[in-house]
Design a protein around this motif. Structure first.
Motif, PDB file in Angstrom:
ATOM      1  N   PHE A 175       0.823  -1.202   0.000  1.00 51.72           N
ATOM      2  CA  PHE A 175       0.000   0.000   0.000  1.00 51.72           C
ATOM      3  C   PHE A 175       0.859   1.255   0.000  1.00 51.72           C
ATOM      4  N   GLN A 176       0.463   2.201  -0.832  1.00 49.64           N
ATOM      5  CA  GLN A 176       1.132   3.502  -0.890  1.00 49.64           C
ATOM      6  C   GLN A 176       0.048   4.577  -1.009  1.00 49.64           C
ATOM      7  N   PRO A 177      -0.128   5.424   0.009  1.00 46.09           N
ATOM      8  CA  PRO A 177      -1.184   6.440  -0.064  1.00 46.09           C
ATOM      9  C   PRO A 177      -0.898   7.487  -1.147  1.00 46.09           C
ATOM     10  N   ILE A 178      -1.957   8.098  -1.619  1.00 46.51           N
ATOM     11  CA  ILE A 178      -1.869   9.225  -2.546  1.00 46.51           C
ATOM     12  C   ILE A 178      -2.577  10.407  -1.911  1.00 46.51           C
ATOM     13  N   LYS A 179      -2.404  11.558  -2.487  1.00 41.96           N
ATOM     14  CA  LYS A 179      -3.100  12.760  -2.007  1.00 41.96           C
ATOM     15  C   LYS A 179      -3.880  13.367  -3.154  1.00 41.96           C
ATOM     16  N   LEU A 180      -4.999  13.965  -2.817  1.00 43.48           N
ATOM     17  CA  LEU A 180      -5.748  14.745  -3.794  1.00 43.48           C
ATOM     18  C   LEU A 180      -5.021  16.073  -3.961  1.00 43.48           C
ATOM     19  N   SER A 181      -4.761  16.446  -5.190  1.00 43.36           N
ATOM     20  CA  SER A 181      -4.092  17.710  -5.460  1.00 43.36           C
ATOM     21  C   SER A 181      -5.160  18.779  -5.686  1.00 43.36           C
ATOM     22  N   ILE A 182      -5.359  19.612  -4.674  1.00 47.65           N
ATOM     23  CA  ILE A 182      -6.386  20.656  -4.716  1.00 47.65           C
ATOM     24  C   ILE A 182      -5.777  21.900  -5.348  1.00 47.65           C
ATOM     25  N   THR A 183      -6.395  22.364  -6.432  1.00 52.33           N
ATOM     26  CA  THR A 183      -5.823  23.469  -7.207  1.00 52.33           C
ATOM     27  C   THR A 183      -6.374  24.837  -6.822  1.00 52.33           C
ATOM     28  N   ASN A 184      -7.433  24.866  -6.056  1.00 55.80           N
ATOM     29  CA  ASN A 184      -8.031  26.128  -5.625  1.00 55.80           C
ATOM     30  C   ASN A 184      -7.445  26.509  -4.266  1.00 55.80           C
ATOM     31  N   LYS A 185      -6.849  27.688  -4.199  1.00 53.36           N
ATOM     32  CA  LYS A 185      -6.156  28.104  -2.973  1.00 53.36           C
ATOM     33  C   LYS A 185      -7.085  28.160  -1.766  1.00 53.36           C
ATOM     34  N   GLU A 186      -8.279  28.696  -1.951  1.00 57.34           N
ATOM     35  CA  GLU A 186      -9.219  28.813  -0.830  1.00 57.34           C
ATOM     36  C   GLU A 186      -9.625  27.433  -0.304  1.00 57.34           C
ATOM     37  N   LEU A 187      -9.963  26.517  -1.218  1.00 55.22           N
ATOM     38  CA  LEU A 187     -10.343  25.171  -0.802  1.00 55.22           C
ATOM     39  C   LEU A 187      -9.164  24.464  -0.142  1.00 55.22           C
ATOM     40  N   SER A 188      -7.989  24.622  -0.713  1.00 57.93           N
ATOM     41  CA  SER A 188      -6.784  24.011  -0.155  1.00 57.93           C
ATOM     42  C   SER A 188      -6.525  24.507   1.265  1.00 57.93           C
ATOM     43  N   THR A 189      -6.688  25.796   1.478  1.00 60.13           N
ATOM     44  CA  THR A 189      -6.478  26.384   2.808  1.00 60.13           C
ATOM     45  C   THR A 189      -7.479  25.820   3.814  1.00 60.13           C
ATOM     46  N   ILE A 190      -8.743  25.730   3.416  1.00 67.48           N
ATOM     47  CA  ILE A 190      -9.778  25.193   4.306  1.00 67.48           C
ATOM     48  C   ILE A 190      -9.442  23.755   4.697  1.00 67.48           C
ATOM     49  N   VAL A 191      -9.089  22.945   3.702  1.00 69.29           N
ATOM     50  CA  VAL A 191      -8.754  21.538   3.962  1.00 69.29           C
ATOM     51  C   VAL A 191      -7.532  21.433   4.868  1.00 69.29           C
ATOM     52  N   ASN A 192      -6.498  22.187   4.569  1.00 74.14           N
ATOM     53  CA  ASN A 192      -5.276  22.114   5.376  1.00 74.14           C
ATOM     54  C   ASN A 192      -5.495  22.570   6.812  1.00 74.14           C
ATOM     55  N   GLU A 193      -6.363  23.543   7.024  1.00 76.05           N
ATOM     56  CA  GLU A 193      -6.689  23.962   8.389  1.00 76.05           C
ATOM     57  C   GLU A 193      -7.442  22.853   9.128  1.00 76.05           C
ATOM     58  N   LYS A 194      -8.357  22.192   8.428  1.00 78.30           N
ATOM     59  CA  LYS A 194      -9.116  21.106   9.062  1.00 78.30           C
ATOM     60  C   LYS A 194      -8.222  19.898   9.355  1.00 78.30           C
ATOM     61  N   ILE A 195      -7.220  19.673   8.496  1.00 78.31           N
ATOM     62  CA  ILE A 195      -6.293  18.555   8.723  1.00 78.31           C
ATOM     63  C   ILE A 195      -5.590  18.728  10.066  1.00 78.31           C
ATOM     64  N   LYS A 196      -5.276  19.953  10.427  1.00 75.62           N
ATOM     65  CA  LYS A 196      -4.586  20.223  11.698  1.00 75.62           C
ATOM     66  C   LYS A 196      -5.414  19.779  12.903  1.00 75.62           C
ATOM     67  N   GLU A 197      -6.733  19.696  12.728  1.00 74.16           N
ATOM     68  CA  GLU A 197      -7.640  19.330  13.817  1.00 74.16           C
ATOM     69  C   GLU A 197      -7.883  17.821  13.914  1.00 74.16           C
ATOM     70  N   LEU A 198      -7.420  17.069  12.919  1.00 71.69           N
ATOM     71  CA  LEU A 198      -7.684  15.626  12.902  1.00 71.69           C
ATOM     72  C   LEU A 198      -6.902  14.894  13.989  1.00 71.69           C
ATOM     73  N   PRO A 199      -7.506  13.874  14.546  1.00 70.17           N
ATOM     74  CA  PRO A 199      -6.757  13.044  15.503  1.00 70.17           C
ATOM     75  C   PRO A 199      -5.761  12.156  14.764  1.00 70.17           C
TER      76      PRO A 199
END
Length: 166
Positions: A111-135
């Motif tokens: 198994f090798q994980p991949i990442k979704l490449s988000i091209t919209n800066k606003e969406l990318s920022t929202i996702v990255n901020e939420k990632i910081k909150e994940l356990p």
């Protein structure tokens, strides 16, 4: 609001790119799909659900199941390339990554994980901020998450369906 800014799609991207909780990806996106296109098995959200499901199976070393469902995701993606559901995701990279996952599985690679490449800066920022909150979740938990959920509602509905038929 653009459909990729829907909170459930944001959650999908967060789980997918964050702690790789593919089971949760499936759960949240299935809910979104039922909200906007129930029953449409060719909807692009189904492809995203299939992608997460394939990654879940691959991590669990169910390579045959992973390969089959990832091929379905690839087929879905190819039918929906111009969909707004790919507007802020690097479609070409997503498609290549999915192809590469299938090829890796066919070569019996781990198994090798991949990442979704988000091209919209606003969406990318929202996702990255939420990632910081994940356990932080253990691999063991992520491997067996489907067995840890409360299935009482599912079992009750199945029993009720059987009772009505009988």
């Amino acid at each position: 609001m653009h459909p990729l800014f829907h909170s459930l799609f944001v959650d999908y991207c967060t789980y997918f790119n964050g702690n790789q909780d593919y089971f949760e990806c499936h759960e949240v996106l299935e809910e979104y799909w039922k909200e906007c296109a129930p029953g449409d098995k060719n909807h692009p959200l189904v492809g995203y659900v299939q992608l997460a499901t394939g990654m879940y199976h691959w991590r669990r070393n169910n390579k045959n199941g992973a390969r089959k469902i990832l091929k379905k995701a690839l087929n879905n993606f190819s039918k929906n390339e111009s969909s707004p559901f790919f507007a802020f995701i690097d479609y070409a990279k997503l498609y290549r990554d999915c192809e590469n996952c299938i090829a890796s599985i066919e070569k019996d690679m781990p198994f090798q994980p991949i990442k979704l490449s988000i091209t919209n800066k606003e969406l990318s920022t929202i996702v990255n901020e939420k990632i910081k909150e994940l356990p932080i979740l253990s691999t063991e938990y992520l491997l067996h998450k489907h067995m840890l959920r409360d299935r009482s509602d599912i079992l009750k509905a199945r029993d009720e369906k059987i009772r009505r038929r009988g």
